[in-house]
Write a protein that holds these residues in place. Sequence first.
Motif, PDB file in Angstrom:
ATOM      1  N   GLY A 172     -27.392 -48.319   2.355  1.00  0.00           N
ATOM      2  CA  GLY A 172     -26.106 -48.573   3.001  1.00  0.00           C
ATOM      3  C   GLY A 172     -25.085 -47.471   2.804  1.00  0.00           C
ATOM      4  O   GLY A 172     -23.907 -47.656   3.129  1.00  0.00           O
ATOM      5  N   GLN A 173     -25.520 -46.314   2.299  1.00  0.00           N
ATOM      6  CA  GLN A 173     -24.596 -45.203   2.093  1.00  0.00           C
ATOM      7  C   GLN A 173     -24.443 -44.397   3.381  1.00  0.00           C
ATOM      8  O   GLN A 173     -25.441 -44.037   4.017  1.00  0.00           O
ATOM      9  N   PRO A 174     -23.212 -44.091   3.783  1.00  0.00           N
ATOM     10  CA  PRO A 174     -22.996 -43.340   5.026  1.00  0.00           C
ATOM     11  C   PRO A 174     -23.588 -41.936   4.958  1.00  0.00           C
ATOM     12  O   PRO A 174     -23.459 -41.243   3.946  1.00  0.00           O
ATOM     13  N   LEU A 175     -24.223 -41.527   6.052  1.00  0.00           N
ATOM     14  CA  LEU A 175     -24.784 -40.190   6.177  1.00  0.00           C
ATOM     15  C   LEU A 175     -24.010 -39.368   7.201  1.00  0.00           C
ATOM     16  O   LEU A 175     -23.804 -38.180   7.017  1.00  0.00           O
ATOM     17  N   SER A 176     -23.610 -40.026   8.284  1.00  0.00           N
ATOM     18  CA  SER A 176     -22.898 -39.377   9.372  1.00  0.00           C
ATOM     19  C   SER A 176     -22.031 -40.430  10.050  1.00  0.00           C
ATOM     20  O   SER A 176     -22.450 -41.589  10.171  1.00  0.00           O
ATOM     21  N   TRP A 177     -20.830 -40.049  10.498  1.00  0.00           N
ATOM     22  CA  TRP A 177     -19.939 -41.073  11.057  1.00  0.00           C
ATOM     23  C   TRP A 177     -18.935 -40.474  12.035  1.00  0.00           C
ATOM     24  O   TRP A 177     -18.731 -39.267  12.088  1.00  0.00           O
ATOM     25  N   ALA A 178     -18.329 -41.361  12.800  1.00  0.00           N
ATOM     26  CA  ALA A 178     -17.241 -41.012  13.709  1.00  0.00           C
ATOM     27  C   ALA A 178     -16.187 -42.091  13.611  1.00  0.00           C
ATOM     28  O   ALA A 178     -16.486 -43.282  13.742  1.00  0.00           O
ATOM     29  N   LEU A 179     -14.966 -41.680  13.366  1.00  0.00           N
ATOM     30  CA  LEU A 179     -13.839 -42.597  13.203  1.00  0.00           C
ATOM     31  C   LEU A 179     -12.865 -42.366  14.349  1.00  0.00           C
ATOM     32  O   LEU A 179     -12.585 -41.223  14.719  1.00  0.00           O
ATOM     33  N   THR A 180     -12.361 -43.443  14.946  1.00  0.00           N
ATOM     34  CA  THR A 180     -11.407 -43.307  16.044  1.00  0.00           C
ATOM     35  C   THR A 180     -10.014 -43.725  15.588  1.00  0.00           C
ATOM     36  O   THR A 180      -9.844 -44.370  14.556  1.00  0.00           O
ATOM     37  N   ASN A 181      -9.014 -43.352  16.397  1.00  0.00           N
ATOM     38  CA  ASN A 181      -7.640 -43.568  15.966  1.00  0.00           C
ATOM     39  C   ASN A 181      -6.815 -44.335  16.995  1.00  0.00           C
ATOM     40  O   ASN A 181      -7.343 -44.901  17.950  1.00  0.00           O
ATOM     41  N   HIS A 182      -5.500 -44.322  16.792  1.00  0.00           N
ATOM     42  CA  HIS A 182      -4.556 -45.093  17.583  1.00  0.00           C
ATOM     43  C   HIS A 182      -4.511 -44.676  19.045  1.00  0.00           C
ATOM     44  O   HIS A 182      -4.069 -45.453  19.893  1.00  0.00           O
ATOM     45  N   PHE A 183      -4.941 -43.454  19.344  1.00  0.00           N
ATOM     46  CA  PHE A 183      -4.858 -42.923  20.697  1.00  0.00           C
ATOM     47  C   PHE A 183      -6.206 -42.910  21.400  1.00  0.00           C
ATOM     48  O   PHE A 183      -6.387 -42.230  22.405  1.00  0.00           O
ATOM     49  N   GLY A 184      -7.177 -43.647  20.857  1.00  0.00           N
ATOM     50  CA  GLY A 184      -8.493 -43.663  21.471  1.00  0.00           C
ATOM     51  C   GLY A 184      -9.201 -42.333  21.340  1.00  0.00           C
ATOM     52  O   GLY A 184     -10.026 -41.982  22.185  1.00  0.00           O
ATOM     53  N   MET A 185      -8.892 -41.604  20.282  1.00  0.00           N
ATOM     54  CA  MET A 185      -9.469 -40.280  20.075  1.00  0.00           C
ATOM     55  C   MET A 185     -10.332 -40.261  18.821  1.00  0.00           C
ATOM     56  O   MET A 185     -10.153 -41.082  17.917  1.00  0.00           O
ATOM     57  N   GLY A 186     -11.243 -39.319  18.771  1.00  0.00           N
ATOM     58  CA  GLY A 186     -12.019 -39.117  17.564  1.00  0.00           C
ATOM     59  C   GLY A 186     -11.177 -38.393  16.534  1.00  0.00           C
ATOM     60  O   GLY A 186     -10.715 -37.285  16.779  1.00  0.00           O
ATOM     61  N   THR A 187     -10.951 -39.027  15.394  1.00  0.00           N
ATOM     62  CA  THR A 187     -10.093 -38.422  14.389  1.00  0.00           C
ATOM     63  C   THR A 187     -10.870 -37.855  13.212  1.00  0.00           C
ATOM     64  O   THR A 187     -10.356 -37.058  12.467  1.00  0.00           O
ATOM     65  N   HIS A 188     -12.119 -38.285  13.029  1.00  0.00           N
ATOM     66  CA  HIS A 188     -12.895 -37.779  11.901  1.00  0.00           C
ATOM     67  C   HIS A 188     -14.380 -37.995  12.159  1.00  0.00           C
ATOM     68  O   HIS A 188     -14.875 -39.116  12.099  1.00  0.00           O
ATOM     69  N   GLY A 189     -15.085 -36.917  12.478  1.00  0.00           N
ATOM     70  CA  GLY A 189     -16.528 -36.967  12.612  1.00  0.00           C
ATOM     71  C   GLY A 189     -17.150 -36.050  11.583  1.00  0.00           C
ATOM     72  O   GLY A 189     -16.720 -34.898  11.431  1.00  0.00           O
ATOM     73  N   TYR A 190     -18.156 -36.532  10.868  1.00  0.00           N
ATOM     74  CA  TYR A 190     -18.674 -35.754   9.748  1.00  0.00           C
ATOM     75  C   TYR A 190     -20.106 -36.173   9.432  1.00  0.00           C
ATOM     76  O   TYR A 190     -20.461 -37.352   9.566  1.00  0.00           O
ATOM     77  N   THR A 191     -20.910 -35.205   9.027  1.00  0.00           N
ATOM     78  CA  THR A 191     -22.248 -35.459   8.514  1.00  0.00           C
ATOM     79  C   THR A 191     -22.348 -34.820   7.137  1.00  0.00           C
ATOM     80  O   THR A 191     -21.957 -33.658   6.962  1.00  0.00           O
ATOM     81  N   LEU A 192     -22.839 -35.551   6.164  1.00  0.00           N
ATOM     82  CA  LEU A 192     -22.983 -34.998   4.825  1.00  0.00           C
ATOM     83  C   LEU A 192     -23.858 -33.744   4.885  1.00  0.00           C
ATOM     84  O   LEU A 192     -24.867 -33.712   5.609  1.00  0.00           O
ATOM     85  N   PRO A 193     -23.485 -32.689   4.166  1.00  0.00           N
ATOM     86  CA  PRO A 193     -24.212 -31.420   4.251  1.00  0.00           C
ATOM     87  C   PRO A 193     -25.725 -31.553   4.061  1.00  0.00           C
ATOM     88  O   PRO A 193     -26.501 -30.863   4.733  1.00  0.00           O
ATOM     89  N   SER A 194     -26.145 -32.437   3.170  1.00  0.00           N
ATOM     90  CA  SER A 194     -27.579 -32.571   2.892  1.00  0.00           C
ATOM     91  C   SER A 194     -28.344 -33.266   4.008  1.00  0.00           C
ATOM     92  O   SER A 194     -29.577 -33.328   3.978  1.00  0.00           O
TER      93      SER A 194
END
Length: 221
Positions: A172-194
């Motif tokens: 259940g540990q996150p590997l890659s994710w996309a977070l959206t914000n108040h404006f319907g925009m992607g505010t944080h997309g990230y994949t762990l380096p490994s």
Amino acid sequence: MLILTCPAQLQRLEATLRRSLPLALPVLGAVMNINRGNPAEFEVAVDSWPDFGAVLTRHSGKVAMGDHWGHDLEHWGYGADGCCHWDVLGMDLGVLGGTGSSNGVNGGTRGRVLGRHWGPLLDPDVQVGSLSPAHVDLLNETWPYGGNDRSRQYLAEALRLFPNLCLQDKAGQPLSWALTNHFGMGTHGYTLPSHRRRGYMQAVMILAARRAQAHGYPSFG
């Protein structure tokens, strides 16, 4: 500036902004969230109604009626050259796609989430899920604009109010994710380096875009 509070006016504004996609995308996302429960308690103002030339949105009660509009504000309108423009007053956030206003992300879908034209298939041990409030420190550490109390508060609010999607390992540990914000925009997309170079971010963005479109929100890469 005139703050719109009438549901009929807000629906009409949404329809008008849709006709100016993709340039009006960030403001449209905020207006759509307002029209679908307004989870972030936003308000929208126009310079005139019904024939407007500029639209501004931000947290309710913080829209000044003068020249100072503060931070985390979206503006869209027509420039002097007659062309459509939109500007973000505040942080420069890349657009990952539109978003809905409910956290309708169902976890537990294991492996092979990528079908035809979806790039590489995921490892069978990888599952689709969503981030929880317990992950806010991880988000704050990996966000380019993070690392401080203000960014942590912002990410915690986005995490609590708006859809997100992540790929997780068996624990259940996150590997890659996309977070959206108040404006319907992607505010944080990230994949762990490994875990990079496996197509995880592509998978996350396609899944997020499909879920956004299923709720009527447009998505643009």
